[in-house]
Design an enzyme around this catalytic site. Sequence first.
Site, PDB file in Angstrom:
ATOM      1  N   ARG A   1      48.431  30.550 110.140  1.00  0.00           N
ATOM      2  CA  ARG A   1      48.827  29.139 110.087  1.00  0.00           C
ATOM      3  C   ARG A   1      47.632  28.281 109.689  1.00  0.00           C
ATOM      4  O   ARG A   1      46.478  28.725 109.694  1.00  0.00           O
ATOM      5  CB  ARG A   1      49.360  28.681 111.450  1.00  0.00           C
ATOM      6  CG  ARG A   1      48.329  28.740 112.548  1.00  0.00           C
ATOM      7  CD  ARG A   1      48.712  27.955 113.784  1.00  0.00           C
ATOM      8  NE  ARG A   1      47.778  28.203 114.873  1.00  0.00           N
ATOM      9  CZ  ARG A   1      46.567  27.680 114.981  1.00  0.00           C
ATOM     10  NH1 ARG A   1      46.111  26.866 114.025  1.00  0.00           N
ATOM     11  NH2 ARG A   1      45.788  27.963 116.010  1.00  0.00           N
TER      12      ARG A   1
ATOM     13  N   CYS B   1      41.520  22.536 118.144  1.00  0.00           N
ATOM     14  CA  CYS B   1      41.739  22.192 116.734  1.00  0.00           C
ATOM     15  C   CYS B   1      40.427  21.898 116.011  1.00  0.00           C
ATOM     16  O   CYS B   1      40.408  21.198 114.994  1.00  0.00           O
ATOM     17  CB  CYS B   1      42.712  21.032 116.606  1.00  0.00           C
ATOM     18  SG  CYS B   1      44.294  21.354 117.416  1.00  0.00           S
TER      19      CYS B   1
ATOM     20  N   THR C   1      43.699  26.876 118.911  1.00  0.00           N
ATOM     21  CA  THR C   1      44.420  26.138 119.934  1.00  0.00           C
ATOM     22  C   THR C   1      44.803  27.092 121.052  1.00  0.00           C
ATOM     23  O   THR C   1      44.588  28.301 120.959  1.00  0.00           O
ATOM     24  CB  THR C   1      45.658  25.415 119.376  1.00  0.00           C
ATOM     25  OG1 THR C   1      46.119  24.458 120.347  1.00  0.00           O
ATOM     26  CG2 THR C   1      46.793  26.384 119.057  1.00  0.00           C
TER      27      THR C   1
ATOM     28  N   LEU D   1      50.056  20.931 115.959  1.00  0.00           N
ATOM     29  CA  LEU D   1      50.913  21.590 115.000  1.00  0.00           C
ATOM     30  C   LEU D   1      50.108  22.368 113.985  1.00  0.00           C
ATOM     31  O   LEU D   1      48.966  22.031 113.678  1.00  0.00           O
ATOM     32  CB  LEU D   1      51.849  20.607 114.296  1.00  0.00           C
ATOM     33  CG  LEU D   1      51.249  19.571 113.372  1.00  0.00           C
ATOM     34  CD1 LEU D   1      52.179  19.316 112.198  1.00  0.00           C
ATOM     35  CD2 LEU D   1      51.043  18.263 114.117  1.00  0.00           C
TER      36      LEU D   1
END
EC number: 2.3.1.181
Length: 206
Positions: free
Chosen positions: A69, A168, A74, A138
Amino acid sequence: MNNIYQKDLGLQQYTKVFDDMLEFTSTRTPETNDEIWLVEHPAVFTQGKHGKPEHILNSHNIPIVATDRGGQVTYHGPGQAVIYFLLDIKRNKLGAKKLVTTVEQACINMLDKYYNLKAHIIDGAHGIYINNQKIASLGLRIKQGKSYHGIAINTNMDLTPFSYINPCGYSGLKMCQLANFYQEADIKKVQQQYTAEFVTLLNNSI
């Protein structure tokens, strides 16, 4: 728009769900219905495809999983509402930027509608924030016009492991969760509320 199926996977190991996302995405056809997966993970750190190891300060023996991703490291753990989007973005007439915007706006709308919380984004730092504290992270991947991965909303969980990393990739980033504002915050409700807002936005954009 085609039907979107929701799957409630319950508590599942991250590696199992990651493998299942890859399998679903690689074998889907133009006729395959889109799916949204609702899941909760045992404690795990996940590294984005460009994740830097120095952002993991001390894992405290929590597993670390490399993923494909976007984004940096995270944390996922029990009490966090995770929603994955397995969508044909070409069929839905979505670009990557529009998908990210929709994922973020659905969270902002959900927090406002159901919890009267005013959330916001920060330019250059994807995610959702309340008073500059991050409540949702996200990370997405798009491969051959198909999306997978998604959003993780801190709901009613132990936030301590976030202090073991630079969340992040941001040193000192403060995290928050829905339970800071609503003690009875429930991940099943959050997942359903979020999904309803996301599907509404998606339908309105097509």
